[in-house]
Design an enzyme around this catalytic site. Structure first.
Site, PDB file in Angstrom:
ATOM      1  N   HIS A 162      51.797 -26.344  20.044  1.00 34.80           N
ATOM      2  CA  HIS A 162      51.567 -24.438  21.650  1.00 34.80           C
ATOM      3  C   HIS A 162      52.732 -24.181  21.539  1.00 34.80           C
ATOM      4  O   HIS A 162      53.349 -24.192  20.692  1.00 34.80           O
ATOM      5  CB  HIS A 162      51.817 -26.326  23.110  1.00 34.80           C
ATOM      6  CG  HIS A 162      50.592 -27.262  22.507  1.00 34.80           C
ATOM      7  ND1 HIS A 162      50.415 -28.488  21.828  1.00 34.80           N
ATOM      8  CD2 HIS A 162      49.481 -27.070  23.559  1.00 34.80           C
ATOM      9  CE1 HIS A 162      49.323 -28.690  22.572  1.00 34.80           C
ATOM     10  NE2 HIS A 162      48.805 -28.577  23.815  1.00 34.80           N
ATOM     11  N   LYS A 166      56.354 -25.423  26.293  1.00 33.72           N
ATOM     12  CA  LYS A 166      55.671 -26.441  26.783  1.00 33.72           C
ATOM     13  C   LYS A 166      56.907 -27.318  27.409  1.00 33.72           C
ATOM     14  O   LYS A 166      57.436 -28.005  26.668  1.00 33.72           O
ATOM     15  CB  LYS A 166      54.708 -26.622  26.237  1.00 33.72           C
ATOM     16  CG  LYS A 166      53.808 -28.167  26.478  1.00 33.72           C
ATOM     17  CD  LYS A 166      52.243 -28.298  25.529  1.00 33.72           C
ATOM     18  CE  LYS A 166      52.130 -30.088  25.919  1.00 33.72           C
ATOM     19  NZ  LYS A 166      51.662 -29.287  27.359  1.00 33.72           N
TER      20      LYS A 166
HETATM   21  N1  LIG Z   1      45.538 -30.837  31.112  1.00 33.26           N
HETATM   22  C1  LIG Z   1      45.007 -29.873  30.418  1.00 33.26           C
HETATM   23  O1  LIG Z   1      44.089 -29.796  29.132  1.00 33.26           O
HETATM   24  C2  LIG Z   1      45.933 -28.965  30.293  1.00 33.26           C
HETATM   25  C3  LIG Z   1      45.780 -27.573  29.670  1.00 33.26           C
HETATM   26  C4  LIG Z   1      47.060 -27.443  30.359  1.00 33.26           C
HETATM   27  C5  LIG Z   1      47.817 -27.319  30.955  1.00 33.26           C
HETATM   28  N2  LIG Z   1      48.198 -28.199  30.992  1.00 33.26           N
HETATM   29  C6  LIG Z   1      49.433 -28.741  32.043  1.00 33.26           C
HETATM   30  O2  LIG Z   1      49.620 -28.580  32.886  1.00 33.26           O
HETATM   31  C7  LIG Z   1      50.531 -28.168  33.670  1.00 33.26           C
HETATM   32  C8  LIG Z   1      50.998 -26.698  34.257  1.00 33.26           C
HETATM   33  O3  LIG Z   1      50.515 -26.022  32.766  1.00 33.26           O
HETATM   34  P1  LIG Z   1      51.191 -24.617  32.893  1.00 33.26           P
HETATM   35  O4  LIG Z   1      51.620 -24.059  31.495  1.00 33.26           O
HETATM   36  O5  LIG Z   1      50.610 -23.508  33.765  1.00 33.26           O
HETATM   37  O6  LIG Z   1      52.745 -24.771  33.051  1.00 33.26           O
HETATM   38  P2  LIG Z   1      53.120 -23.941  34.360  1.00 33.26           P
HETATM   39  O7  LIG Z   1      52.542 -21.744  33.665  1.00 33.26           O
HETATM   40  O8  LIG Z   1      54.885 -23.964  34.070  1.00 33.26           O
HETATM   41  O9  LIG Z   1      53.059 -23.620  35.471  1.00 33.26           O
HETATM   42  C9  LIG Z   1      53.405 -24.662  36.820  1.00 33.26           C
HETATM   43  C10 LIG Z   1      53.452 -24.029  38.103  1.00 33.26           C
HETATM   44  O10 LIG Z   1      53.164 -25.298  38.678  1.00 33.26           O
HETATM   45  C11 LIG Z   1      53.780 -25.081  39.976  1.00 33.26           C
HETATM   46  N3  LIG Z   1      54.458 -26.032  40.547  1.00 33.26           N
HETATM   47  C12 LIG Z   1      55.730 -26.437  40.730  1.00 33.26           C
HETATM   48  N4  LIG Z   1      56.002 -27.691  41.332  1.00 33.26           N
HETATM   49  C13 LIG Z   1      54.739 -27.793  42.363  1.00 33.26           C
HETATM   50  C14 LIG Z   1      54.756 -28.010  43.476  1.00 33.26           C
HETATM   51  N5  LIG Z   1      55.125 -29.086  43.844  1.00 33.26           N
HETATM   52  N6  LIG Z   1      53.203 -27.846  43.999  1.00 33.26           N
HETATM   53  C15 LIG Z   1      52.496 -26.879  43.625  1.00 33.26           C
HETATM   54  N7  LIG Z   1      53.118 -26.229  42.376  1.00 33.26           N
HETATM   55  C16 LIG Z   1      54.443 -26.352  41.850  1.00 33.26           C
HETATM   56  C17 LIG Z   1      55.216 -24.172  39.167  1.00 33.26           C
HETATM   57  O11 LIG Z   1      55.854 -23.078  40.049  1.00 33.26           O
HETATM   58  P3  LIG Z   1      56.249 -21.805  40.795  1.00 33.26           P
HETATM   59  O12 LIG Z   1      54.617 -22.405  42.055  1.00 33.26           O
HETATM   60  O13 LIG Z   1      57.668 -21.672  41.166  1.00 33.26           O
HETATM   61  O14 LIG Z   1      55.726 -20.552  40.713  1.00 33.26           O
HETATM   62  C18 LIG Z   1      54.417 -23.030  38.102  1.00 33.26           C
HETATM   63  O15 LIG Z   1      54.030 -22.004  38.603  1.00 33.26           O
HETATM   64  C19 LIG Z   1      51.357 -28.961  32.393  1.00 33.26           C
HETATM   65  O16 LIG Z   1      52.259 -29.864  32.562  1.00 33.26           O
HETATM   66  C20 LIG Z   1      50.894 -28.595  31.472  1.00 33.26           C
HETATM   67  O17 LIG Z   1      50.891 -29.502  30.306  1.00 33.26           O
HETATM   68  C21 LIG Z   1      46.770 -29.402  30.519  1.00 33.26           C
END
Ligand SMILES: NC(=O)c1ccc[n+]([C@@H]2O[C@H](COP(=O)([O-])OP(=O)(O)OC[C@H]3O[C@@H](n4cnc5c(N)ncnc54)[C@H](OP(=O)(O)O)[C@@H]3O)[C@@H](O)[C@H]2O)c1
Length: 295
Positions: A162, A166
């Site tokens: 990844h 991550k």
């Molecule tokens: N299930 C799957 O197949 C899959 C696929 C991809 C990713 N994921 C998972 O999904 C999650 C996010 O991944 P990502 O790559 O998109 O990460 P990312 O780019 O770091 O995005 C996470 C977002 O959540 C926001 N956030 C933090 N606390 C919050 C809250 N209390 N309420 C609302 N928003 C909040 C963050 O910041 P701001 O609002 O401050 O900007 C940020 O924009 C991770 O756990 C990742 O492992 C899962």
């Protein structure tokens, strides 16, 4: 036309933004809310500005106003791709407000996962827990389970890669694949699935550059090996899985996984039924024409 499903997108990071773009293109879904973290610079902006698209008239707001905004915009389903702590906190409010949830966030500990289960149960809402939301990776899991159950003596290893930032390593998906392999290996044993420990399968995690997501399962014997690989080319793959989960969980109560959403059990039983049917056909068509009997 039936009523559109009103959706709230929580977490507007790398994945949440891609999901929002896809949600905005659906005829049967209306994106009504975009939720960011408490002190995010996204607060007060039009979602279109964050997505680099046209204006959407959806003003992004902080998770601290979640309850108030749910009362105002009345979403049916929320999709959460934020962080484990944030997801559990948001889920408590969503449960209370009777909003079903597609949880894409990964990295929950056992207590957090149990908390999500109890939120679904106590509030009679639907939660899809989908640490692996793409169709392809779910197929990889089924294939790994089947391969491990057939190739019992083979050594199994998982490699996952990844992007650099991550947070969790190994990925939630890699742990789940390890559990599927263990279930396959123990097909003839009466085991408690809770006793399976993903640490029994070696997992190698690579964090580098902008790799979106790749999982490889190697089953190696003394004389041959099998490799099963899934690779996401773009985050649209996650968005398409999230869409399926939204349509599935709407108006349902319970705690579900992507296996329920994709109905893979049905596909496998259908495969076995058809194989049995073809075998029967072959058996009853064994009559050789008289003029060919001497060949
Ligand atoms: N299930 C799957 O197949 C899959 C696929 C991809 C990713 N994921 C998972 O999904 C999650 C996010 O991944 P990502 O790559 O998109 O990460 P990312 O780019 O770091 O995005 C996470 C977002 O959540 C926001 N956030 C933090 N606390 C919050 C809250 N209390 N309420 C609302 N928003 C909040 C963050 O910041 P701001 O609002 O401050 O900007 C940020 O924009 C991770 O756990 C990742 O492992 C899962």
């Amino acid at each position: 036309m039936s009523k559109k499903i009103r959706v709230c997108q929580i977490g507007l990071g790398r994945t949440g933004k891609e999901i929002s773009k896809v949600l905005l293109q659906q005829d049967d879904i209306e994106l009504v809310m975009g939720v960011c973290s408490e002190n995010s610079p996204k607060i007060g902006k039009d979602l279109g500005e964050i997505l680099n698209t046209r204006d959407t008239n959806i003003i992004v707001d902080s998770c601290s106003n979640l309850e108030e905004n749910i009362s105002k915009y009345k979403p049916d389903v929320a999709i959460d791709f934020s962080s484990p702590e944030a997801t559990v906190r948001n889920a408590e409010i969503l449960g209370k407000m009777k909003v079903s949830i597609v949880v894409g966030t990964t990295g929950f500990n056992e207590i957090q996962t149990k908390k999500l289960m109890s939120i679904a149960k106590n509030n009679n809402i639907g939660i899809v827990h989908a640490p692996n939301i793409t169709l392809g990776v779910n197929v990889l899991m089924v294939l790994s389970n089947l391969a491990a159950s057939i190739l019992e003596s083979y050594d199994c290893t998982i490699t996952e890669a990844h992007f650099k930032g991550k947070k969790d390593a190994p990925s939630g998906t890699a742990k789940k694949i390890a559990n599927e392999i263990l279930k396959g290996m123990n097909i003839h044993n009466d085991i408690d699935v809770h006793s399976l420990d993903y640490n029994d399968i070696p997992i190698h995690a690579i964090r580098a550059g902008g790799i979106i997501g790749k999982h490889k399962v190697i089953l190696a014997g003394e004389h041959d090996k099998i490799e099963i690989i899934h690779e996401s080319f773009s985050r649209t793959a996650f968005a398409l899985g999230a869409l399926k989960a939204v349509r599935f969980v709407h108006k349902k109560a319970g705690f579900f996984t992507m296996n329920d959403v994709l109905n893979l059990r049905h596909v496998i039983s259908r495969y076995l039924e058809r194989e049995a049917h073809f075998r029967k056909q072959r058996f009853f068509n064994t009559e050789v024409p008289k003029d060919q009997l001497s060949i």
